[in-house]
Scaffold this motif. Structure first.
Motif, PDB file in Angstrom:
ATOM      1  N   GLU A 112     -11.779 -11.610  -1.520  1.00  9.98           N
ATOM      2  CA  GLU A 112     -10.425 -11.403  -1.019  1.00  9.98           C
ATOM      3  C   GLU A 112     -10.227  -9.943  -0.596  1.00  9.98           C
ATOM      4  O   GLU A 112     -10.422  -9.012  -1.383  1.00  9.98           O
ATOM      5  N   ILE A 113      -9.867  -9.773   0.654  1.00 11.75           N
ATOM      6  CA  ILE A 113      -9.531  -8.455   1.189  1.00 11.75           C
ATOM      7  C   ILE A 113      -8.118  -8.543   1.740  1.00 11.75           C
ATOM      8  O   ILE A 113      -7.863  -9.284   2.699  1.00 11.75           O
ATOM      9  N   THR A 114      -7.205  -7.816   1.148  1.00 11.88           N
ATOM     10  CA  THR A 114      -5.797  -7.925   1.531  1.00 11.88           C
ATOM     11  C   THR A 114      -5.543  -7.264   2.878  1.00 11.88           C
ATOM     12  O   THR A 114      -6.355  -6.461   3.367  1.00 11.88           O
ATOM     13  N   ASP A 115      -4.401  -7.599   3.461  1.00 15.67           N
ATOM     14  CA  ASP A 115      -4.016  -6.990   4.745  1.00 15.67           C
ATOM     15  C   ASP A 115      -3.837  -5.489   4.598  1.00 15.67           C
ATOM     16  O   ASP A 115      -4.183  -4.724   5.517  1.00 15.67           O
ATOM     17  N   ASP A 116      -3.296  -5.054   3.465  1.00 15.97           N
ATOM     18  CA  ASP A 116      -3.107  -3.612   3.237  1.00 15.97           C
ATOM     19  C   ASP A 116      -4.440  -2.893   3.172  1.00 15.97           C
ATOM     20  O   ASP A 116      -4.594  -1.778   3.711  1.00 15.97           O
ATOM     21  N   GLU A 117      -5.450  -3.532   2.544  1.00 19.25           N
ATOM     22  CA  GLU A 117      -6.775  -2.914   2.466  1.00 19.25           C
ATOM     23  C   GLU A 117      -7.424  -2.843   3.842  1.00 19.25           C
ATOM     24  O   GLU A 117      -8.040  -1.812   4.187  1.00 19.25           O
ATOM     25  N   ARG A 118      -7.272  -3.889   4.633  1.00 19.31           N
ATOM     26  CA  ARG A 118      -7.806  -3.879   6.005  1.00 19.31           C
ATOM     27  C   ARG A 118      -7.121  -2.807   6.837  1.00 19.31           C
ATOM     28  O   ARG A 118      -7.769  -2.059   7.592  1.00 19.31           O
ATOM     29  N   TYR A 294       6.108   6.870 -13.102  1.00 21.83           N
ATOM     30  CA  TYR A 294       5.278   5.973 -12.293  1.00 21.83           C
ATOM     31  C   TYR A 294       3.886   5.913 -12.905  1.00 21.83           C
ATOM     32  O   TYR A 294       3.523   6.736 -13.755  1.00 21.83           O
ATOM     33  N   ASP A 295       3.113   4.935 -12.493  1.00 25.84           N
ATOM     34  CA  ASP A 295       1.776   4.721 -13.032  1.00 25.84           C
ATOM     35  C   ASP A 295       0.775   5.615 -12.293  1.00 25.84           C
ATOM     36  O   ASP A 295       0.518   5.419 -11.100  1.00 25.84           O
ATOM     37  N   PRO A 296       0.174   6.593 -12.968  1.00 24.39           N
ATOM     38  CA  PRO A 296      -0.780   7.485 -12.278  1.00 24.39           C
ATOM     39  C   PRO A 296      -2.067   6.791 -11.876  1.00 24.39           C
ATOM     40  O   PRO A 296      -2.798   7.307 -11.023  1.00 24.39           O
ATOM     41  N   ASN A 297      -2.358   5.619 -12.471  1.00 18.31           N
ATOM     42  CA  ASN A 297      -3.575   4.899 -12.092  1.00 18.31           C
ATOM     43  C   ASN A 297      -3.556   4.483 -10.625  1.00 18.31           C
ATOM     44  O   ASN A 297      -4.608   4.234 -10.036  1.00 18.31           O
ATOM     45  N   LEU A 298      -2.359   4.399 -10.040  1.00 17.42           N
ATOM     46  CA  LEU A 298      -2.256   4.047  -8.629  1.00 17.42           C
ATOM     47  C   LEU A 298      -2.954   5.076  -7.745  1.00 17.42           C
ATOM     48  O   LEU A 298      -3.485   4.743  -6.685  1.00 17.42           O
ATOM     49  N   PHE A 299      -2.945   6.341  -8.184  1.00 12.69           N
ATOM     50  CA  PHE A 299      -3.505   7.409  -7.364  1.00 12.69           C
ATOM     51  C   PHE A 299      -5.000   7.592  -7.586  1.00 12.69           C
ATOM     52  O   PHE A 299      -5.669   8.204  -6.764  1.00 12.69           O
ATOM     53  N   VAL A 300      -5.514   7.102  -8.693  1.00  9.00           N
ATOM     54  CA  VAL A 300      -6.922   7.317  -9.019  1.00  9.00           C
ATOM     55  C   VAL A 300      -7.834   6.654  -7.996  1.00  9.00           C
ATOM     56  O   VAL A 300      -8.810   7.247  -7.524  1.00  9.00           O
ATOM     57  N   HIS A 301      -7.537   5.412  -7.630  1.00  7.52           N
ATOM     58  CA  HIS A 301      -8.372   4.677  -6.677  1.00  7.52           C
ATOM     59  C   HIS A 301      -7.856   4.803  -5.245  1.00  7.52           C
ATOM     60  O   HIS A 301      -8.424   4.218  -4.328  1.00  7.52           O
ATOM     61  N   GLY A 302      -6.790   5.564  -5.052  1.00  8.84           N
ATOM     62  CA  GLY A 302      -6.249   5.750  -3.705  1.00  8.84           C
ATOM     63  C   GLY A 302      -5.070   4.837  -3.456  1.00  8.84           C
ATOM     64  O   GLY A 302      -5.254   3.643  -3.188  1.00  8.84           O
ATOM     65  N   ILE A 303      -3.875   5.378  -3.543  1.00  5.41           N
ATOM     66  CA  ILE A 303      -2.671   4.586  -3.335  1.00  5.41           C
ATOM     67  C   ILE A 303      -2.480   4.313  -1.854  1.00  5.41           C
ATOM     68  O   ILE A 303      -2.828   5.141  -0.997  1.00  5.41           O
ATOM     69  N   SER A 305      -0.508   3.748   1.739  1.00  9.36           N
ATOM     70  CA  SER A 305       0.600   4.476   2.375  1.00  9.36           C
ATOM     71  C   SER A 305       1.929   3.812   2.049  1.00  9.36           C
ATOM     72  O   SER A 305       2.941   4.492   1.808  1.00  9.36           O
ATOM     73  N   LYS A 306       1.924   2.490   2.022  1.00  5.34           N
ATOM     74  CA  LYS A 306       3.145   1.753   1.711  1.00  5.34           C
ATOM     75  C   LYS A 306       3.608   2.044   0.286  1.00  5.34           C
ATOM     76  O   LYS A 306       4.798   2.279   0.039  1.00  5.34           O
ATOM     77  N   GLY A 307       2.667   2.051  -0.653  1.00  2.21           N
ATOM     78  CA  GLY A 307       3.018   2.316  -2.043  1.00  2.21           C
ATOM     79  C   GLY A 307       3.498   3.737  -2.248  1.00  2.21           C
ATOM     80  O   GLY A 307       4.451   3.986  -3.005  1.00  2.21           O
ATOM     81  N   TYR A 308       2.848   4.696  -1.562  1.00  5.98           N
ATOM     82  CA  TYR A 308       3.252   6.097  -1.716  1.00  5.98           C
ATOM     83  C   TYR A 308       4.625   6.345  -1.102  1.00  5.98           C
ATOM     84  O   TYR A 308       5.458   7.050  -1.679  1.00  5.98           O
ATOM     85  N   ASN A 309       4.866   5.763   0.047  1.00  5.70           N
ATOM     86  CA  ASN A 309       6.176   5.937   0.682  1.00  5.70           C
ATOM     87  C   ASN A 309       7.296   5.334  -0.165  1.00  5.70           C
ATOM     88  O   ASN A 309       8.414   5.851  -0.190  1.00  5.70           O
ATOM     89  N   ALA A 310       6.987   4.244  -0.864  1.00  4.99           N
ATOM     90  CA  ALA A 310       7.998   3.643  -1.743  1.00  4.99           C
ATOM     91  C   ALA A 310       8.378   4.608  -2.859  1.00  4.99           C
ATOM     92  O   ALA A 310       9.559   4.741  -3.211  1.00  4.99           O
TER      93      ALA A 310
END
Length: 617
Positions: A112-118, A294-303, A305-310
């Protein structure tokens, strides 16, 4: 008659001379050529032997850097706050991939590769060097790794990369203190190169971005190792020739108390606010809470753009560390320091009384500076002014002392400057003065400005960290420490405490002034939130206006926008006889300090001072 034969005469001497010269020239040429050959052989075999050997080995031996393991982070009781966990990432080398778009579509049918990852992959690919690996999907499960491994032959240029990644088990609870690690970007590399540190990051992709992770990057990162492997003419590894192990980063122990931190976050319950707790005996930070988080784990693997803007556009500003960057009017929480200033300047004594009709006026001016109690407190001395938080008393005190002395004295308590805490995310707040207003607004300082400053309003703003630090100085009777988060370094089984930085104390002309003000704070606590406590506490509440109410208007919180309601503040410490903990609590737009911030302070002091009693019950 036959023709006469021509007789040729040979000059043997000339011929011999010519032969000798030619032979000599030929011999010299041979000597020169042989000399050049010998010199070149000498250069190849002796002078440049190491250089050519290295070049030869470069074609045969490949040096692969090995990233060090990042140091772990613990709280003061040994709880693990930041760890390293195995991870799997699906990566692509674009130039080796065959028909990249078709490969991605086919790969999506098995993993599974999500649209956000693509979308993120396509966006990054535009500016990426095609011979370098580019992550496509982070945090693969073991099942996904197995599925891809079986089908890897169908996807040239795609491979799975394994390694260790930072993980924060308590997620949002400690974000603003610990910070987080993230991918090294261009700016990070420029800074590392400028500091001659890039040599330590050949195999590392992450670096501390905020908080403790950034401040102590040099301790936590460690030093890289390398392995030398022999390769064939196709670059395929044949064998490993030599290995140099990396030096792991140092484990560090923080002054934070995980249970106290958790309790503070629970008490804030998602409200916008902050809690700072300090051990006044050494300046160690016991809790540094900013809500929401906020959860810092989001930034470890690369957040994404949509998540960061939120996060960036969230009106509650979760990215801001309210504890050290939030700037608030200190309100009545600075009245104890104002009282000490008045006593030192001999403007007041313990018994100085004024009449409070509910307002105060500058002599000859009609404008009325109102007390929070509209009908006034009547005759008020210093103790009652502090216990009842009489604004009128401190209007009068500020008028008599003047802004110059206020600014100088409050600067000694750390207002208007960085505290020196070991994180980079810190604001200085604003301690107003005549020079500051001239530079900021190109306006003169008015007496009315001083009156507002006298009750912690007007231009004066502080960070909760500054407020807690100033209260710690008050509880220590002038003894000062630099607030800090680092407690010790762990080396195998040995824990080495780090030095405590003690600053020059605030020395008063009369030390009894400390006792007078602290006693008033003790009485304030005993008559309010801490009357039934098993320990003796001291406190001062504050209610800070977010906007100015008109002279003839009445503040009505029910008819005011929620974001414009008063901020609730409290500073407290305990035990009174030998302080072990100092608190500063700020809850935004919560109203009266005693009613909103007071219960939080009481619960936290109970948690810290009585936890052993509860455990034994």
């Amino acid at each position: 008659m036959s023709p006469r034969k021509r007789i040729t005469m040979h000059n043997h001497a000339a011929e011999a001379s010519l032969f000798k010269s030619r032979a000599l020239f030929t011999f010299l040429c041979v000597i020169v050529l042989l000399s050049l050959l010998v010199a070149n052989l000498y250069r190849l075999q002796i002078s440049s032997y190491k250089d050519y050997t290295t070049r030869s080995n470069d074609n045969r031996i490949r040096v692969v850097p090995v990233a060090p393991s990042r140091g772990l982070i613990y709280d003061r009781h040994g709880h693990l706050l930041a760890e390293n966990r195995p991870f799997y990432t699906l990566e692509v080398i674009p130039e080796k991939a065959v028909n990249l778009d078709d490969s991605l579509n086919e790969l999506a049918s098995i993993i599974e590769i999500t649209d956000d990852e693509r979308e993120e992959f396509a966006k990054t690919l535009k500016f990426h060097r095609r011979f370098k690996p580019l992550p496509l999907k982070n945090r693969l499960t073991e099942e996904q790794v197995a599925t891809f491994s079986v089908n890897q032959h169908r996807f040239p240029g795609f491979y799975v990369e394994a390694g260790l990644k930072r993980h924060y088990p308590y997620e949002h609870l400690l974000t603003h203190a610990l910070g987080y690690v993230g991918k090294i970007n261009t700016r990070d590399r420029e800074i590392l190169e400028r500091n001659d540190e890039w040599q330590f990051y050949p195999a590392t992709r992450d670096i501390g971005k905020q908080g403790v992770e950034k401040f102590y990057e040099s301790l936590l990162h460690g030093k890289p190792g390398h392995l030398e492997e022999e390769v064939n003419n196709r670059g395929r590894a044949i064998r490993i020739l030599n290995t140099t192990a990396p030096v792991p980063g140092k484990d560090i122990v923080l002054t934070l108390d995980l249970d106290l931190q958790r309790k503070a976050m629970e008490l804030l319950d998602g409200r916008r606010g902050t809690v700072v707790a300090i051990d006044p005996r050494d300046g160690g930070i016991l809790a540094l809470v900013s809500s929401p988080s906020y959860d810092p784990n989001l930034f470890v693997h690369g957040i994404s753009s949509k998540g960061y803007n939120a996060l960036l556009n969230d009106t509650s500003r979760p990215l801001v560390n309210r504890a050290s960057q939030g700037q608030y009017s200190p309100a009545s929480t600075i009245k104890p320091m104002m009282a000490i200033l008045g006593l030192e300047e001999k403007v007041i004594t313990d018994r100085t009384r004024i009449w409070d009709p509910g307002f105060w006026q500058i002599p000859g001016v009609e404008h009325k500076y109102r007390d929070w109690k509209r009908w006034g407190h009547g005759w008020v001395d210093l103790y009652h002014a502090l216990i009842d938080s009489c604004d009128t008393y401190f209007y009068d005190l500020a008028y008599k002392v003047g802004i110059d002395k206020i600014a100088n004295f409050m600067g000694d308590f750390g207002f208007g400057d960085s505290t020196g805490i070991d994180i980079y995310e810190e604001s200085k707040g604003n301690l107003p003065s005549k020079d500051w207003k001239r530079l900021r607004y190109n306006q003169p300082w008015y007496v009315g400005d001083t009156i507002s400053v006298g009750i912690g309003q007007g231009y004066w703003t502080v960070t909760p960290l500054q407020l807690a630090n100033a209260t710690a100085i008050l509880a220590n009777k002038g003894k000062r420490f630099t607030p800090h988060l680092l407690k010790a370094l762990k080396d195998e089984n040995v824990t080495l405490d780090t030095p405590i930085e003690e600053l020059p104390p605030i020395v008063l002309e009369n030390n009894k002034h400390w006792d007078s003000v602290n006693e008033a704070m003790r009485q304030s606590a005993s008559k309010a939130r801490f009357s039934d406590a098993k320990y003796t506490a001291a406190m001062k509440t504050g209610t800070a206006q977010v906007f100015t109410v008109r002279q003839d208007a009445k503040y009505d919180k029910d008819n005011v926008d929620e974001r414009l309601r008063d901020n609730a503040l409290i500073v407290a410490y305990a035990p009174f006889e030998n302080p072990k903990i100092v608190l500063a609590v700020v809850i935004e737009n919560a109203g009266f300090g005693g009613a909103s911030a007071g219960p939080v302070a009481r619960a936290l002091l109970d948690e810290y001072l009585l936890r052993d009693d509860w455990k034994n019950q």
